[in-house]
Design an enzyme around this catalytic site. Sequence first.
Site: not given
Lengths: 164, 206
Positions: A25, A31, A48
């Site tokens: 990711t 995040c 994520h």
Amino acid sequence: MTDGNFVKVGMADLNVAAEGAVLKTTGLGSCVGLTLFDPQRQVAGMAHIMLPSSDIAREGQLNIAKYADTAIPELLNRVVQLGADRKRLVAKLAGGAQMFAFAGGSDSLRIGPRNVESVKRELDKWAIPVMSEDTGGNYGRTIEFDSRSGVLTVRSVQYGVKEI
Amino acid sequence: MKLFNHNPDFKMDVLREVGNIGAGHAATALSRLLDKPVDMAVPTVSFVPFESIADRVGGPEEVVVAVFLRVDGDAPGNMFFLMSRLQAKLLLQGLAGFEPAGDGGYSELELSALCEIGNILAGSYLSSLADLTGLAMSPSVPSVAVDMAGAILSYGLLQFGTMGDDALLIDTTFLRGRQEAEGHFYFIPDPESFEKIFVSLGVPLE
């Protein structure tokens, strides 16, 4: 989406991999990138996570991969479906940065640390130990998780490549 | 967003004009700062999926220079002034004759100068919007980051995060001369702000 041996995980998304495939990711800021791994079966999952709790959700169709409290049970289910043993699962996490600092910043600006706290609380609930983490700071990260070795590679602009 | 169920094209047009006026003033301010012409493209207004928010600036891993400001007041939102590293260096050189450091890094003074540029541009963008709408809008203290575009821009999406998986973005490209992009100005009003903007401009909601 699979790109060669890479399994891409988008923003507010989750996915699973096995047989040496690599979960990836990109551009984690506030995040949190969470990985679950069964070392014996070499099955891995990655989420994520964007926000700490689905309590604040106002969307019609809830995207469960977006919130810590809903993404973790789902990711757990998915890795177990792929053959992982729940009791052997271990977690690693990265991200949760505070990209911009403001004097007296409001709660929404502390979202990174709050995401990390929330993910850990949820993992605790499922009795999944956190093996290692690279969280906080004020910089973005891209992560890759090798479903064979269980190594989490963290890349950032300032600090280069780090394996945890 | 429900607000856009009725007459969406007209509402998007209104927002495009809002962006046009705001960015027009910001481009003028930038042009005065640099003492050279700065052009701008017609703003694009669209719902952008979170996943592709960074695509227009080279993808989530592309390193960009970004000045971020939170907009406070009647119609709050997030504002970014985004540049490539090369554009930021050229801007600094044009502004104050900063010689680029060999390592590609930025000194405190350079970062501070970028913050101030962001501040001036956002200030002119917002004050023209405030004049237009009669809404109070003021920028927070600016903050600058040199980092991955995905990590930076996701920060501006949090207010939309609870609503769905896309955000309404007003994107204006500044041009150096006629083709080369100088930078991007992103205005992402909070979901609640659109109604206020429309009401203030006399746009029928239903």
